[in-house]
Design a protein around this motif. Structure first.
Motif, PDB file in Angstrom:
ATOM      1  N   THR A  88      -2.257 -13.512  44.276  1.00 20.82           N
ATOM      2  CA  THR A  88      -2.021 -12.936  45.595  1.00 20.82           C
ATOM      3  C   THR A  88      -0.898 -13.730  46.275  1.00 20.82           C
ATOM      4  O   THR A  88      -0.484 -14.789  45.795  1.00 20.82           O
ATOM      5  N   GLN A  89      -0.429 -13.207  47.380  1.00 17.33           N
ATOM      6  CA  GLN A  89       0.631 -13.902  48.122  1.00 17.33           C
ATOM      7  C   GLN A  89       0.157 -15.262  48.627  1.00 17.33           C
ATOM      8  O   GLN A  89       0.952 -16.202  48.730  1.00 17.33           O
ATOM      9  N   ASP A  90      -1.118 -15.393  48.930  1.00 16.47           N
ATOM     10  CA  ASP A  90      -1.652 -16.669  49.411  1.00 16.47           C
ATOM     11  C   ASP A  90      -1.762 -17.710  48.297  1.00 16.47           C
ATOM     12  O   ASP A  90      -1.895 -18.904  48.580  1.00 16.47           O
ATOM     13  N   GLU A  91      -1.720 -17.244  47.048  1.00 11.08           N
ATOM     14  CA  GLU A  91      -1.876 -18.155  45.918  1.00 11.08           C
ATOM     15  C   GLU A  91      -0.543 -18.512  45.251  1.00 11.08           C
ATOM     16  O   GLU A  91      -0.529 -19.095  44.162  1.00 11.08           O
ATOM     17  N   LYS A  92       0.544 -18.163  45.884  1.00 12.79           N
ATOM     18  CA  LYS A  92       1.848 -18.319  45.237  1.00 12.79           C
ATOM     19  C   LYS A  92       2.159 -19.778  44.871  1.00 12.79           C
ATOM     20  O   LYS A  92       2.945 -20.044  43.948  1.00 12.79           O
ATOM     21  N   ALA A  93       1.568 -20.741  45.555  1.00  6.30           N
ATOM     22  CA  ALA A  93       1.803 -22.156  45.226  1.00  6.30           C
ATOM     23  C   ALA A  93       1.294 -22.496  43.827  1.00  6.30           C
ATOM     24  O   ALA A  93       1.735 -23.485  43.220  1.00  6.30           O
ATOM     25  N   LEU A  94       0.397 -21.685  43.290  1.00  3.03           N
ATOM     26  CA  LEU A  94      -0.168 -21.930  41.962  1.00  3.03           C
ATOM     27  C   LEU A  94       0.637 -21.256  40.851  1.00  3.03           C
ATOM     28  O   LEU A  94       0.317 -21.442  39.663  1.00  3.03           O
ATOM     29  N   SER A  95       1.636 -20.507  41.209  1.00  3.60           N
ATOM     30  CA  SER A  95       2.349 -19.686  40.222  1.00  3.60           C
ATOM     31  C   SER A  95       3.192 -20.532  39.274  1.00  3.60           C
ATOM     32  O   SER A  95       3.657 -21.622  39.615  1.00  3.60           O
ATOM     33  N   THR A  96       3.353 -20.008  38.072  1.00  2.00           N
ATOM     34  CA  THR A  96       4.256 -20.625  37.085  1.00  2.00           C
ATOM     35  C   THR A  96       5.564 -19.869  36.977  1.00  2.00           C
ATOM     36  O   THR A  96       6.544 -20.400  36.474  1.00  2.00           O
ATOM     37  N   TRP A  97       5.559 -18.613  37.473  1.00  2.76           N
ATOM     38  CA  TRP A  97       6.812 -17.865  37.575  1.00  2.76           C
ATOM     39  C   TRP A  97       6.640 -16.720  38.558  1.00  2.76           C
ATOM     40  O   TRP A  97       5.523 -16.330  38.893  1.00  2.76           O
ATOM     41  N   SER A  98       7.749 -16.196  39.030  1.00  2.00           N
ATOM     42  CA  SER A  98       7.744 -15.131  40.032  1.00  2.00           C
ATOM     43  C   SER A  98       8.695 -14.018  39.593  1.00  2.00           C
ATOM     44  O   SER A  98       9.537 -14.202  38.716  1.00  2.00           O
ATOM     45  N   TYR A  99       8.521 -12.883  40.274  1.00  2.96           N
ATOM     46  CA  TYR A  99       9.338 -11.717  39.930  1.00  2.96           C
ATOM     47  C   TYR A  99       9.758 -11.014  41.217  1.00  2.96           C
ATOM     48  O   TYR A  99       8.926 -10.722  42.088  1.00  2.96           O
ATOM     49  N   HIS A 100      11.036 -10.718  41.352  1.00  6.25           N
ATOM     50  CA  HIS A 100      11.549 -10.011  42.524  1.00  6.25           C
ATOM     51  C   HIS A 100      11.454  -8.505  42.295  1.00  6.25           C
ATOM     52  O   HIS A 100      11.960  -7.990  41.292  1.00  6.25           O
ATOM     53  N   VAL A 101      10.809  -7.811  43.213  1.00  7.69           N
ATOM     54  CA  VAL A 101      10.626  -6.357  43.121  1.00  7.69           C
ATOM     55  C   VAL A 101      11.685  -5.679  43.980  1.00  7.69           C
ATOM     56  O   VAL A 101      11.666  -5.797  45.211  1.00  7.69           O
ATOM     57  N   SER A 102      12.603  -4.972  43.345  1.00  5.40           N
ATOM     58  CA  SER A 102      13.650  -4.268  44.081  1.00  5.40           C
ATOM     59  C   SER A 102      13.097  -2.973  44.674  1.00  5.40           C
ATOM     60  O   SER A 102      12.027  -2.485  44.267  1.00  5.40           O
ATOM     61  N   ALA A 103      13.818  -2.397  45.603  1.00  8.32           N
ATOM     62  CA  ALA A 103      13.401  -1.133  46.217  1.00  8.32           C
ATOM     63  C   ALA A 103      13.348  -0.023  45.175  1.00  8.32           C
ATOM     64  O   ALA A 103      12.463   0.856  45.216  1.00  8.32           O
ATOM     65  N   LYS A 104      14.269  -0.045  44.222  1.00  8.44           N
ATOM     66  CA  LYS A 104      14.287   0.960  43.167  1.00  8.44           C
ATOM     67  C   LYS A 104      13.039   0.860  42.298  1.00  8.44           C
ATOM     68  O   LYS A 104      12.420   1.876  41.947  1.00  8.44           O
ATOM     69  N   GLU A 105      12.654  -0.367  41.939  1.00  6.65           N
ATOM     70  CA  GLU A 105      11.474  -0.538  41.109  1.00  6.65           C
ATOM     71  C   GLU A 105      10.189  -0.250  41.879  1.00  6.65           C
ATOM     72  O   GLU A 105       9.209   0.228  41.290  1.00  6.65           O
ATOM     73  N   LEU A 106      10.173  -0.517  43.167  1.00 13.71           N
ATOM     74  CA  LEU A 106       9.015  -0.175  43.992  1.00 13.71           C
ATOM     75  C   LEU A 106       8.784   1.337  43.963  1.00 13.71           C
ATOM     76  O   LEU A 106       7.657   1.806  43.760  1.00 13.71           O
ATOM     77  N   LEU A 107       9.852   2.100  44.154  1.00 11.87           N
ATOM     78  CA  LEU A 107       9.737   3.564  44.109  1.00 11.87           C
ATOM     79  C   LEU A 107       9.330   4.025  42.716  1.00 11.87           C
ATOM     80  O   LEU A 107       8.497   4.941  42.580  1.00 11.87           O
ATOM     81  N   LEU A 108       9.864   3.415  41.694  1.00 14.80           N
ATOM     82  CA  LEU A 108       9.524   3.794  40.326  1.00 14.80           C
ATOM     83  C   LEU A 108       8.043   3.535  40.043  1.00 14.80           C
ATOM     84  O   LEU A 108       7.364   4.356  39.400  1.00 14.80           O
ATOM     85  N   LEU A 109       7.538   2.433  40.516  1.00 16.33           N
ATOM     86  CA  LEU A 109       6.117   2.113  40.337  1.00 16.33           C
ATOM     87  C   LEU A 109       5.240   3.112  41.087  1.00 16.33           C
ATOM     88  O   LEU A 109       4.196   3.562  40.578  1.00 16.33           O
TER      89      LEU A 109
END
Length: 270
Positions: free
Chosen positions: A137-158
């Motif tokens: 979740t967004q609150d757990e981002k400090a625990l992440s090992t990697w992240s991914y940027h979601v573009s507006a195009k991919e948001l619509l595609l999803l």
């Protein structure tokens, strides 16, 4: 003259008879008038539940000061039961609300905030976070090992793939479809972008039949995608497959994978 003398008693007798007949008729008329007057008085004094001039006293069994247990009411309507006399109790839910309201007033407590349902519209994040084993979740981002940027195009595609695959499915089924796409994005066994995951050959039927291009996401699909991007999970992180057993032509997944759960018409597998 002799005849008249012999029947001279007949005239007084006839007069007496006429007076008696008139007296009996007058007496009957007086009795009927008194009876009508008595009935009118009874009706004016008795309580009526249908009167338009009701007041708060009606709910307690009284009407303009006349109690339902009075002799007049009993005479006109019969002996009332305790249900007629006592007010109806409030339902348990209303009693509980009233008690809570009194407690809040006494303690000065604020009215509890309304909890938003999980289907409430959330703001889609622009960056999502993962560990090797799960999406965070967004609150757990400090625990992440990697992240991914979601573009507006991919948001619509999803949003569109969720709409195309699960338009008639329940809300949780839509979230689960979005979870599968994001689980594949996290997994090393699938492509490393949302677009590549969705367009991977022979994976999602709406891509092959052209439905993906035609659909426009509805509000349920948008809410489901936003919830999934914020970390809501309808299926576990290792769930990477789903199909409809009634529509699918290829049941390889069903026979080779472990079933996780069924939501609506879709069965999900790991």
């Amino acid at each position: 003259m002799e005849i008249i003398k012999e029947h001279r008693w007949f005239a007084p007798l006839l007069s007496v008879l006429l007076v008696c007949i008139l007296g009996i008729g007058l007496y009957a008329e007086v009795q009927q008038t008194q009876k009508n007057h008595k009935n009118a008085s009874m009706q004016s004094l008795s309580w009526s539940g249908n009167t338009s001039a009701s007041s708060d006293g009606d709910r307690m069994g009284t009407h303009f000061g006349s109690n339902r247990t009075s002799p007049i009411f009993v005479t006109a309507h019969g002996q009332p039961s305790w249900k007629d006399i006592m007010p109806a109790p409030l339902p348990a839910s209303q009693m509980k609300q009233a008690e809570q309201a009194r407690n809040n007033v006494a303690t000065g407590a604020k009215k509890p905030e309304v909890q938003h349902s999980k289907s409430a519209i959330l703001t889609p994040p622009t960056t999502i976070y993962f560990t090797k084993a799960k999406m965070l979740t967004q609150d757990e981002k400090a625990l992440s090992t990697w992240s991914y940027h979601v573009s507006a195009k991919e948001l619509l595609l999803l949003q569109k793939i969720v709409m195309a695959e699960a338009e008639g499915e329940p809300y949780e089924g839509k979230v689960a479809v979005a979870n599968v796409v994001l689980n594949r994005l996290r997994s090393a066994s699938f492509p490393d972008t949302i677009q590549a995951v969705i367009y991977q050959k022979a994976q999602f039927s709406p891509v092959a039949n052209g439905r993906l291009r035609r659909v426009q996401p509805n509000q349920d699909s948008i809410r489901a995608v936003n919830a999934a991007l914020n970390g809501h999970k309808a299926v576990p992180d290792n769930t990477c497959f789903f199909l409809s057993l009634t529509l699918a032509q290829d049941l390889t997944v069903h026979h080779s994978r472990t079933k996780v759960k069924t939501i609506g018409h879709h069965t999900f597998y790991k």
